[in-house]
Design a protein around this motif. Structure first.
Motif, PDB file in Angstrom:
ATOM      1  N   LEU A 192      76.715  23.913 -89.650  1.00 23.89           N
ATOM      2  CA  LEU A 192      77.746  23.017 -89.136  1.00 23.89           C
ATOM      3  C   LEU A 192      77.064  21.753 -88.657  1.00 23.89           C
ATOM      4  O   LEU A 192      75.973  21.799 -88.082  1.00 23.89           O
ATOM      5  CB  LEU A 192      78.494  23.667 -87.972  1.00 23.89           C
ATOM      6  N   LEU A 193      77.701  20.620 -88.898  1.00 21.43           N
ATOM      7  CA  LEU A 193      77.152  19.332 -88.501  1.00 21.43           C
ATOM      8  C   LEU A 193      78.301  18.428 -88.069  1.00 21.43           C
ATOM      9  O   LEU A 193      79.273  18.264 -88.811  1.00 21.43           O
ATOM     10  CB  LEU A 193      76.394  18.700 -89.677  1.00 21.43           C
ATOM     11  N   THR A 194      78.196  17.853 -86.895  1.00 28.90           N
ATOM     12  CA  THR A 194      79.201  16.903 -86.429  1.00 28.90           C
ATOM     13  C   THR A 194      78.780  15.507 -86.852  1.00 28.90           C
ATOM     14  O   THR A 194      77.634  15.095 -86.589  1.00 28.90           O
ATOM     15  CB  THR A 194      79.372  16.998 -84.897  1.00 28.90           C
ATOM     16  N   VAL A 195      79.683  14.813 -87.541  1.00 27.01           N
ATOM     17  CA  VAL A 195      79.386  13.501 -88.115  1.00 27.01           C
ATOM     18  C   VAL A 195      80.522  12.534 -87.844  1.00 27.01           C
ATOM     19  O   VAL A 195      81.642  12.935 -87.522  1.00 27.01           O
ATOM     20  CB  VAL A 195      79.165  13.593 -89.645  1.00 27.01           C
ATOM     21  N   VAL A 196      80.247  11.253 -88.021  1.00 25.94           N
ATOM     22  CA  VAL A 196      81.283  10.228 -88.044  1.00 25.94           C
ATOM     23  C   VAL A 196      81.630  10.021 -89.518  1.00 25.94           C
ATOM     24  O   VAL A 196      80.757   9.689 -90.329  1.00 25.94           O
ATOM     25  CB  VAL A 196      80.798   8.908 -87.410  1.00 25.94           C
ATOM     26  N   ALA A 197      82.885  10.252 -89.879  1.00 31.00           N
ATOM     27  CA  ALA A 197      83.334  10.143 -91.266  1.00 31.00           C
ATOM     28  C   ALA A 197      84.211   8.908 -91.427  1.00 31.00           C
ATOM     29  O   ALA A 197      85.167   8.714 -90.678  1.00 31.00           O
ATOM     30  CB  ALA A 197      84.113  11.389 -91.662  1.00 31.00           C
ATOM     31  N   SER A 198      83.885   8.081 -92.412  1.00 24.85           N
ATOM     32  CA  SER A 198      84.646   6.872 -92.729  1.00 24.85           C
ATOM     33  C   SER A 198      85.145   6.969 -94.162  1.00 24.85           C
ATOM     34  O   SER A 198      84.544   7.641 -94.995  1.00 24.85           O
ATOM     35  CB  SER A 198      83.755   5.629 -92.603  1.00 24.85           C
ATOM     36  N   GLY A 199      86.236   6.269 -94.452  1.00 22.73           N
ATOM     37  CA  GLY A 199      86.774   6.248 -95.801  1.00 22.73           C
ATOM     38  C   GLY A 199      86.299   5.023 -96.566  1.00 22.73           C
ATOM     39  O   GLY A 199      86.036   3.977 -95.984  1.00 22.73           O
ATOM     40  N   TYR A 200      86.154   5.185 -97.897  1.00 22.90           N
ATOM     41  CA  TYR A 200      85.859   4.046 -98.763  1.00 22.90           C
ATOM     42  C   TYR A 200      86.577   4.223-100.093  1.00 22.90           C
ATOM     43  O   TYR A 200      86.968   5.325-100.450  1.00 22.90           O
ATOM     44  CB  TYR A 200      84.349   3.833 -98.940  1.00 22.90           C
ATOM     45  N   ALA A 201      86.761   3.129-100.821  1.00 20.43           N
ATOM     46  CA  ALA A 201      87.509   3.167-102.084  1.00 20.43           C
ATOM     47  C   ALA A 201      86.884   2.232-103.108  1.00 20.43           C
ATOM     48  O   ALA A 201      87.567   1.431-103.723  1.00 20.43           O
ATOM     49  CB  ALA A 201      88.972   2.814-101.842  1.00 20.43           C
ATOM     50  N   ILE A 202      85.580   2.340-103.281  1.00 23.08           N
ATOM     51  CA  ILE A 202      84.869   1.483-104.231  1.00 23.08           C
ATOM     52  C   ILE A 202      84.590   2.284-105.500  1.00 23.08           C
ATOM     53  O   ILE A 202      84.017   3.370-105.436  1.00 23.08           O
ATOM     54  CB  ILE A 202      83.546   0.969-103.617  1.00 23.08           C
ATOM     55  N   ALA A 203      84.993   1.761-106.647  1.00 21.34           N
ATOM     56  CA  ALA A 203      84.753   2.432-107.917  1.00 21.34           C
ATOM     57  C   ALA A 203      83.324   2.174-108.374  1.00 21.34           C
ATOM     58  O   ALA A 203      82.677   1.229-107.934  1.00 21.34           O
ATOM     59  CB  ALA A 203      85.741   1.924-108.964  1.00 21.34           C
ATOM     60  N   GLY A 204      82.844   3.035-109.244  1.00 22.17           N
ATOM     61  CA  GLY A 204      81.510   2.841-109.807  1.00 22.17           C
ATOM     62  C   GLY A 204      80.733   4.133-109.831  1.00 22.17           C
ATOM     63  O   GLY A 204      81.268   5.217-109.600  1.00 22.17           O
ATOM     64  N   LEU A 205      79.447   4.013-110.125  1.00 25.84           N
ATOM     65  CA  LEU A 205      78.570   5.174-110.169  1.00 25.84           C
ATOM     66  C   LEU A 205      77.925   5.395-108.809  1.00 25.84           C
ATOM     67  O   LEU A 205      77.642   4.451-108.075  1.00 25.84           O
ATOM     68  CB  LEU A 205      77.478   4.987-111.225  1.00 25.84           C
ATOM     69  N   THR A 206      77.683   6.644-108.501  1.00 28.40           N
ATOM     70  CA  THR A 206      77.042   7.004-107.243  1.00 28.40           C
ATOM     71  C   THR A 206      75.525   6.992-107.407  1.00 28.40           C
ATOM     72  O   THR A 206      75.005   6.865-108.527  1.00 28.40           O
ATOM     73  CB  THR A 206      77.478   8.414-106.816  1.00 28.40           C
ATOM     74  N   ALA A 207      74.815   7.175-106.315  1.00 28.57           N
ATOM     75  CA  ALA A 207      73.352   7.219-106.342  1.00 28.57           C
ATOM     76  C   ALA A 207      72.842   8.374-107.204  1.00 28.57           C
ATOM     77  O   ALA A 207      71.745   8.311-107.749  1.00 28.57           O
ATOM     78  CB  ALA A 207      72.806   7.338-104.926  1.00 28.57           C
ATOM     79  N   SER A 208      73.651   9.425-107.344  1.00 28.57           N
ATOM     80  CA  SER A 208      73.241  10.567-108.162  1.00 28.57           C
ATOM     81  C   SER A 208      73.644  10.399-109.628  1.00 28.57           C
ATOM     82  O   SER A 208      73.389  11.281-110.440  1.00 28.57           O
ATOM     83  CB  SER A 208      73.839  11.858-107.593  1.00 28.57           C
ATOM     84  N   GLY A 209      74.290   9.277-109.964  1.00 35.33           N
ATOM     85  CA  GLY A 209      74.675   9.005-111.341  1.00 35.33           C
ATOM     86  C   GLY A 209      76.075   9.461-111.706  1.00 35.33           C
ATOM     87  O   GLY A 209      76.536   9.211-112.813  1.00 35.33           O
ATOM     88  N   LEU A 210      76.763  10.143-110.797  1.00 35.36           N
ATOM     89  CA  LEU A 210      78.132  10.583-111.045  1.00 35.36           C
ATOM     90  C   LEU A 210      79.107   9.443-110.748  1.00 35.36           C
ATOM     91  O   LEU A 210      78.830   8.616-109.872  1.00 35.36           O
ATOM     92  CB  LEU A 210      78.477  11.769-110.149  1.00 35.36           C
ATOM     93  N   PRO A 211      80.250   9.406-111.427  1.00 34.34           N
ATOM     94  CA  PRO A 211      81.247   8.398-111.074  1.00 34.34           C
ATOM     95  C   PRO A 211      81.861   8.721-109.722  1.00 34.34           C
ATOM     96  O   PRO A 211      82.053   9.892-109.382  1.00 34.34           O
ATOM     97  CB  PRO A 211      82.284   8.505-112.195  1.00 34.34           C
ATOM     98  N   ALA A 212      82.161   7.688-108.950  1.00 34.64           N
ATOM     99  CA  ALA A 212      82.833   7.888-107.668  1.00 34.64           C
ATOM    100  C   ALA A 212      84.210   8.463-107.934  1.00 34.64           C
ATOM    101  O   ALA A 212      84.882   8.076-108.886  1.00 34.64           O
ATOM    102  CB  ALA A 212      82.945   6.559-106.922  1.00 34.64           C
TER     103      ALA A 212
END
Length: 93
Positions: free
Chosen positions: A8-28
């Motif tokens: 379990l990890l407590t994080v601050v989660a934000s939303g985004y809506a940018i299209a494109g490829l991710t750092a791992s090469g997968l499409p967003a």
């Protein structure tokens, strides 16, 4: 209860809506989560309350430490999510 091998990890989660490829090469897309790989490894499976399941597949320029960005289809959905503190389940991939 959390599944075996999960943390379990407590994080601050934000939303985004940018299209494109991710750092791992997968499409967003829905379920794409940007993380700080020093905290959450790329490829980890995540369960986020209020969002659902996701995969740590991207790194964000402003994502540092215990923070994540969640992909949404529209900017309006991302804004509606806003920024919130959540406790997520992390399963290393």
């Amino acid at each position: 209860p959390r599944p075996n091998g999960a943390t379990l990890l407590t994080v601050v989660a934000s939303g985004y809506a940018i299209a494109g490829l991710t750092a791992s090469g997968l499409p967003a897309g829905v379920g794409t989560v940007a993380v700080d790989p020093a905290v959450i490894p790329l490829g980890a499976a995540l369960t986020i309350p209020g969002y659902g399941g996701g995969v740590a597949a991207d790194t964000g320029g402003a994502v540092r430490g215990a923070a994540i960005d969640l992909w949404f289809e529209t900017e309006a959905e991302a804004r509606a999510w806003g920024r919130r503190v959540v406790t997520i389940v992390v399963r290393r991939g």
